[in-house]
Design an enzyme around this catalytic site. Structure first.
Site, PDB file in Angstrom:
ATOM      1  N   GLY A 218       2.402   3.880   0.671  1.00 43.82           N
ATOM      2  CA  GLY A 218       1.785   3.545   1.951  1.00 43.82           C
ATOM      3  C   GLY A 218       2.803   3.063   2.965  1.00 43.82           C
ATOM      4  O   GLY A 218       4.008   3.075   2.731  1.00 43.82           O
ATOM      5  N   ILE A 219       2.259   2.626   4.108  1.00 43.33           N
ATOM      6  CA  ILE A 219       3.132   2.185   5.188  1.00 43.33           C
ATOM      7  C   ILE A 219       3.439   0.701   5.041  1.00 43.33           C
ATOM      8  O   ILE A 219       2.774  -0.001   4.285  1.00 43.33           O
ATOM      9  CB  ILE A 219       2.475   2.426   6.559  1.00 43.33           C
ATOM     10  CG1 ILE A 219       1.095   1.752   6.592  1.00 43.33           C
ATOM     11  CG2 ILE A 219       2.395   3.882   6.877  1.00 43.33           C
ATOM     12  CD1 ILE A 219       0.689   1.315   7.954  1.00 43.33           C
TER      13      ILE A 219
ATOM     14  N   THR B 208       6.087  -2.935   5.184  1.00 42.67           N
ATOM     15  CA  THR B 208       7.227  -3.554   4.543  1.00 42.67           C
ATOM     16  C   THR B 208       7.086  -3.564   3.029  1.00 42.67           C
ATOM     17  O   THR B 208       8.030  -3.265   2.298  1.00 42.67           O
ATOM     18  CB  THR B 208       7.333  -5.007   5.065  1.00 42.67           C
ATOM     19  OG1 THR B 208       7.471  -4.944   6.482  1.00 42.67           O
ATOM     20  CG2 THR B 208       8.493  -5.733   4.457  1.00 42.67           C
TER      21      THR B 208
ATOM     22  N   GLU C 160       2.378  10.602   2.976  1.00 45.64           N
ATOM     23  CA  GLU C 160       2.201  10.983   4.375  1.00 45.64           C
ATOM     24  C   GLU C 160       3.439  10.620   5.185  1.00 45.64           C
ATOM     25  O   GLU C 160       4.022  11.448   5.838  1.00 45.64           O
ATOM     26  CB  GLU C 160       0.902  10.434   4.974  1.00 45.64           C
ATOM     27  CG  GLU C 160       0.669   8.973   4.743  1.00 45.64           C
ATOM     28  CD  GLU C 160      -0.519   8.416   5.479  1.00 45.64           C
ATOM     29  OE1 GLU C 160      -1.624   8.943   5.353  1.00 45.64           O
ATOM     30  OE2 GLU C 160      -0.331   7.418   6.190  1.00 45.64           O
TER      31      GLU C 160
ATOM     32  N   GLY D  59      -4.225   6.576   5.465  1.00 45.31           N
ATOM     33  CA  GLY D  59      -4.481   7.549   4.406  1.00 45.31           C
ATOM     34  C   GLY D  59      -4.771   6.904   3.067  1.00 45.31           C
ATOM     35  O   GLY D  59      -4.945   7.603   2.067  1.00 45.31           O
TER      36      GLY D  59
ATOM     37  N   LYS E  29       1.006 -16.222   5.265  1.00 47.93           N
ATOM     38  CA  LYS E  29       1.100 -17.346   6.210  1.00 47.93           C
ATOM     39  C   LYS E  29       1.460 -18.655   5.481  1.00 47.93           C
ATOM     40  O   LYS E  29       0.698 -19.632   5.479  1.00 47.93           O
ATOM     41  CB  LYS E  29      -0.203 -17.524   7.001  1.00 47.93           C
ATOM     42  CG  LYS E  29      -0.687 -16.260   7.710  1.00 47.93           C
ATOM     43  CD  LYS E  29       0.202 -15.855   8.860  1.00 47.93           C
ATOM     44  CE  LYS E  29      -0.269 -14.549   9.491  1.00 47.93           C
ATOM     45  NZ  LYS E  29       0.793 -13.761  10.108  1.00 47.93           N
TER      46      LYS E  29
HETATM   47  N1  COA Z   1      -5.066 -12.330   5.772  1.00 45.31           N
HETATM   48  C1  COA Z   1      -4.509 -12.383   6.994  1.00 45.31           C
HETATM   49  N2  COA Z   1      -3.291 -11.890   7.298  1.00 45.31           N
HETATM   50  C2  COA Z   1      -2.581 -11.336   6.298  1.00 45.31           C
HETATM   51  C3  COA Z   1      -3.072 -11.271   4.986  1.00 45.31           C
HETATM   52  C4  COA Z   1      -4.379 -11.780   4.737  1.00 45.31           C
HETATM   53  N3  COA Z   1      -4.908 -11.736   3.528  1.00 45.31           N
HETATM   54  N4  COA Z   1      -2.136 -10.677   4.214  1.00 45.31           N
HETATM   55  C5  COA Z   1      -1.091 -10.373   5.017  1.00 45.31           C
HETATM   56  N5  COA Z   1      -1.359 -10.774   6.264  1.00 45.31           N
HETATM   57  C6  COA Z   1      -0.500 -10.639   7.432  1.00 45.31           C
HETATM   58  C7  COA Z   1       0.943 -11.023   7.145  1.00 45.31           C
HETATM   59  O1  COA Z   1       1.111 -12.423   7.245  1.00 45.31           O
HETATM   60  C8  COA Z   1       1.675 -10.266   8.237  1.00 45.31           C
HETATM   61  O2  COA Z   1       1.490 -10.956   9.449  1.00 45.31           O
HETATM   62  P1  COA Z   1       2.631 -10.995  10.592  1.00 45.31           P
HETATM   63  O3  COA Z   1       2.737  -9.567  11.063  1.00 45.31           O
HETATM   64  O4  COA Z   1       2.053 -11.925  11.615  1.00 45.31           O
HETATM   65  O5  COA Z   1       3.857 -11.488   9.891  1.00 45.31           O
HETATM   66  C9  COA Z   1       0.877  -8.957   8.334  1.00 45.31           C
HETATM   67  O6  COA Z   1      -0.407  -9.254   7.768  1.00 45.31           O
HETATM   68  C10 COA Z   1       1.515  -7.806   7.575  1.00 45.31           C
HETATM   69  O7  COA Z   1       1.699  -8.200   6.248  1.00 45.31           O
HETATM   70  P2  COA Z   1       2.990  -7.866   5.395  1.00 45.31           P
HETATM   71  O8  COA Z   1       2.912  -8.716   4.161  1.00 45.31           O
HETATM   72  O9  COA Z   1       4.220  -7.947   6.223  1.00 45.31           O
HETATM   73  O10 COA Z   1       2.668  -6.396   4.895  1.00 45.31           O
HETATM   74  P3  COA Z   1       2.949  -4.928   5.395  1.00 45.31           P
HETATM   75  O11 COA Z   1       3.874  -4.793   6.553  1.00 45.31           O
HETATM   76  O12 COA Z   1       3.328  -4.215   4.167  1.00 45.31           O
HETATM   77  O13 COA Z   1       1.493  -4.459   5.923  1.00 45.31           O
HETATM   78  C11 COA Z   1      -0.835  -3.868   5.758  1.00 45.31           C
HETATM   79  C12 COA Z   1       0.370  -4.604   5.133  1.00 45.31           C
HETATM   80  C13 COA Z   1      -2.008  -3.967   4.809  1.00 45.31           C
HETATM   81  C14 COA Z   1      -1.190  -4.496   7.108  1.00 45.31           C
HETATM   82  C15 COA Z   1      -0.410  -2.370   5.988  1.00 45.31           C
HETATM   83  O14 COA Z   1       0.102  -1.828   4.807  1.00 45.31           O
HETATM   84  C16 COA Z   1      -1.589  -1.517   6.441  1.00 45.31           C
HETATM   85  O15 COA Z   1      -1.926  -1.479   7.614  1.00 45.31           O
HETATM   86  N6  COA Z   1      -2.244  -0.847   5.499  1.00 45.31           N
HETATM   87  C17 COA Z   1      -3.453  -0.064   5.747  1.00 45.31           C
HETATM   88  C18 COA Z   1      -3.175   1.384   5.980  1.00 45.31           C
HETATM   89  C19 COA Z   1      -2.487   2.038   4.836  1.00 45.31           C
HETATM   90  O16 COA Z   1      -2.513   1.604   3.705  1.00 45.31           O
HETATM   91  N7  COA Z   1      -1.839   3.129   5.156  1.00 45.31           N
HETATM   92  C20 COA Z   1      -1.047   3.855   4.225  1.00 45.31           C
HETATM   93  C21 COA Z   1      -1.723   5.031   3.713  1.00 45.31           C
HETATM   94  S1  COA Z   1      -0.592   6.234   3.233  1.00 45.31           S
END
Ligand code: COA
Length: 504
Positions: A265-266, A268, A290, A384, A404
C-alpha cells in the site's frame, strides 16, 4: 511553452496545439473532468493550473475524477479555489481533506478498480473532458502515458472531448513500459488473460479517437516527489515481524523464498515494510501493486526484486533523480497498467498476491479502518486496499500500535468505521508483533490480538473491556455502550487511556 511537434507523430493532430489557458476556457460550470494522475504521478499540470487561475475571476464548479491523488499541489489548489463539486476516487491532500471534512465538497471514497466500471456503464456523471498527461502521441493516434496510467484509458475511451497535455519533462524512456488493456463490457467479456506478473496483454499506448481530441497542450514540469518518511525503529520492527511471519509460512510449506507477488500500500509504513526485505534472505521477488514507491527500486538495486507491475511510479526527490536518469536499467523489469487491471480482483486472486496495506486502526476482532479518523473525518480514502485485501492470498494490515505519542491506540475495542471487515483480514501486524487470524473464531482472535499487537499501555483496559463483553455473551461479544469509549475519551481528554493514573 516550447512546442515540440515531434512528440505529435500523428501529423493530422499537430494543428490542434493550444495554450493551457485556451484549453481551460473550454471547461464550463457543472462539467465532469477525468484527469490523469495517480498518487502524485502523471497528473495534468498546466491545464489544472490554468483552471485555478480562471477561478480567480469566475465562479464555477466541476466534478473531478482521477486515478488517485494528484500531485503538483493540484488537489490543494483546487480545494482552495473552491472549484470542486465532487471528487473521486481518492485524494491525500491536507487542504482538500479539510474541505471534504468541512462539507465544502463531496468526496466519493471508491475502490480504485471499480471506477472504470461505473464510467463504462454510465452509473456516474459522463466525462465531458478527459485531460491526460502524455509523453507523445503515436502515428496511429495512441496516447503514450507518462508516470501513471491510472484511469486515463477509460476516461479517454468515454469522454466527449479529450485534451492531451504533452509533458516534455517526463522521461521518454518510459515509452514501451505501458500495457493498456480494456476489459470490455460486463457480461460479454473474456477472462483477463494475465497469468504472470511480467505478461503484456494490451497495447503500448491508449488508443484514441482522433476526432474527439479537442486540443493538445505542451508543458515541461516534473512530477512532485513523494512525501513519505524514512523507515524508523518502529516500522523496522514491523517489517521484522512480517518477515518472521513469512518464514513461518515457508516452514509450513505454504510459501517459498520467492514468496508470492507482493502488493504494498501507500504511505510511510508500507514503504518501510518493503524496505525491510532488503537485508532478508528472500529473493527473486515479484511485485504486483498499484504504486511503486522508493522501496521497490531499492529492492531492485539490491537484486531482490526481479519484476514489478504497477499503475504508477511515485518516488522521493533523490530516488526520482536516480531512477529516471538510469531508467534504462529498470525498463525491462517494469510494466505499467490501467488501475482496473493492476487492482483487478480477478487477477489478484489468480496470481495469489500477498497484499500489505496500512490500517489507521483495527479492532480486537480484526475489522480494519483505513480511512476515517474517529469514525467521521476522512483521511485519504480506501484506495486500492479493498481491491487487494478481499482477494489476496494473504491480506495483511500493518500499523504502529499507537499514534500521536501514545495518546491513540491503533488497536481498539470496535473500529469507528469499517473498510475491511473481519472476513477480509488474515494477518495484523504492529511493532508489538503479528496476529495470524486465519482459522480463528472471533473470541480466539481477541486473545492473539491483545497478546501480540496491542501496546502494553493499552492491554489492561482492552482486557477489562473484553472481560465485561464476555459476560454479555454472543458470537462477537461487545459492551455496545462502551464500544467507542476510547474514542470518546480521546475527544474529551485528549487520550484514549481511560484511567487517570495512566495519563501522562
Ligand atoms: N487515529 C488518528 N490518527 C492516526 C491513527 C489513528 N488511529 N493512526 C495514525 N494516525 C495518523 C498519524 O499520526 C499520522 O498523522 P500525521 O500525518 O499528523 O503525522 C497519519 O495518521 C499517517 O500515519 P502514518 O503512521 O505516518 O502512516 P502512513 O503514512 O503509512 O499512512 C494511512 C497510513 C492509513 C493514512 C495510509 O496508508 C492510507 O491512506 N491508507 C488507505 C489507502 C490505502 O491503503 N491505499 C493503498 C492501497 S494499494
Amino acid at each position: 511553452m516550447e512546442k515540440n511537434l515531434e512528440r505529435i507523430k500523428a501529423t493530422e493532430l499537430q494543428n490542434r496545439v493550444v495554450t493551457a489557458q485556451e484549453a481551460a476556457a473550454w471547461i464550463q460550470d457543472g462539467m465532469t473532468l477525468g484527469l490523469s494522475g495517480f498518487t502524485r504521478a502523471g497528473d495534468v499540470k498546466a491545464v489544472s493550473y490554468a483552471l485555478v487561475e480562471r477561478a480567480k475571476t469566475e465562479n464555477f464548479k466541476v466534478n473531478v475524477f482521477t486515478g488517485a491523488s494528484l500531485g503538483s499541489d493540484v488537489d490543494r489548489l483546487f480545494a482552495e479555489a473552491g472549484i470542486v463539486n465532487k471528487r473521486l476516487p481518492f485524494q491525500a491532500d491536507p487542504a482538500m481533506r479539510k474541505a471534504i471534512n468541512a462539507g465544502d465538497m463531496y468526496f466519493l471514497d471508491h475502490h480504485l478498480s471499480h471506477t472504470a466500471e461505473w464510467i463504462r456503464t454510465g452509473a456516474i456523471e459522463p466525462i465531458d473532458f478527459a485531460i491526460v498527461e502524455a509523453l507523445s502521441i503515436t502515428e496511429d493516434g495512441m496516447i503514450i502515458p507518462t508516470t501513471s496510467v491510472g484511469n486515463s484509458s477509460i476516461f479517454v475511451k468515454h469522454a466527449r472531448n479529450i485534451i492531451v497535455e504533452i509533458n516534455t519533462a517526463q522521461p521518454e524512456l518510459f515509452e514501451g513500459i505501458h500495457d493498456i488493456y480494456d476489459t470490455g463490457t460486463q457480461g460479454e467479456r473474456d477472462p483477463i488473460p494475465l497469468t504472470s506478473v511480467d505478461q503484456l496483454i494490451g497495447t503500448k499506448g491508449i488508443p484514441v479517437d482522433m476526432e474527439r481530441v479537442r486540443g493538445i497542450v505542451f508543458n515541461h514540469q516534473d512530477d512532485s516527489p513523494s512525501t513519505i518518511m524514512a523507515p524508523d525503529l518502529e516500522t523496522k520492527v514491523i517489517a521484522d515481524h512480517l518477515l518472521n511471519f513469512f518464514r513461518s509460512e515457508i516452514e509450513a510449506g505454504r510459501l517459498t523464498e520467492k514468496l508470492a507477488p507482493l502488493q504494498s500500500g501507500i504511505g510511510t509504513v508500507a514503504n518501510a515494510v518493503l524496505h525491510g526485505m532488503i537485508d532478508s534472505e528472500f529473493e527473486h521477488l515479484e511485485v504486483y501493486s498499484e504504486v511503486l514507491q522508493d522501496a521497490v527500486f531499492d529492492l531492485m538495486d539490491a537484486g531482490k526484486v526481479d519484476f514489478a507491475s504497477c499503475c504508477s511510479i511515485t518516488l522521493s526527490e533523490p530516488k526520482m533523480e536516480q531512477v529516471f536518469s538510469e531508467f534504462d536499467q529498470y525498463r525491462d523489469k517494469i510494466i505499467m497498467r490501467p488501475q482496473e487491471i493492476s487492482n483487478h480482483p480477478e487477477v489478484v486472486r489468480r496470481l495469489g498476491l500477498i497484499a500489505i496495506n496500512t490500517a489507521l486502526e483495527f479492532d480486537m476482532y480484526g475489522n480494519v479502518n483505513s480511512t476515517h479518523v474517529s469514525g467521521t473525518k476522512m483521511m485519504n480514502g480506501i484506495g486500492g486496499s479493498g481491491d487487494f485485501a478481499r482477494n489476496a492470498r494473504l491480506a495483511i494490515f500493518v500499523t504502529k500500535s499507537t499514534a500521536k505519542d501514545g495518546k491513540i491506540s491503533s488497536v481498539v475495542p470496535f473500529v469507528t468505521h469499517v473498510d475491511h471487515t473481519e472476513h477480509d483480514v488474515d494477518v495484523v501486524v504492529t511493532e508489538q508483533g503479528y496476529a495470524d487470524l486465519r482459522g480463528l473464531a472471533p473470541r480466539q482472535r481477541v486473545e492473539v490480538i491483545i497478546e501480540n499487537c496491542v501496546h502494553p499501555d493499552y492491554r489492561p483496559q482492552m482486557r477489562e473491556y473484553y472481560e465485561e463483553a464476555l459476560t454479555r455473551g454472543g458470537q462477537t461479544p461487545h459492551v455496545l455502550e462502551k464500544a467507542f469509549s476510547w474514542h470518546e475519551s480521546l475527544a474529551q481528554n485528549g487520550t484514549m487511556l481511560l484511567k487517570k493514573e495512566q495519563l501522562v
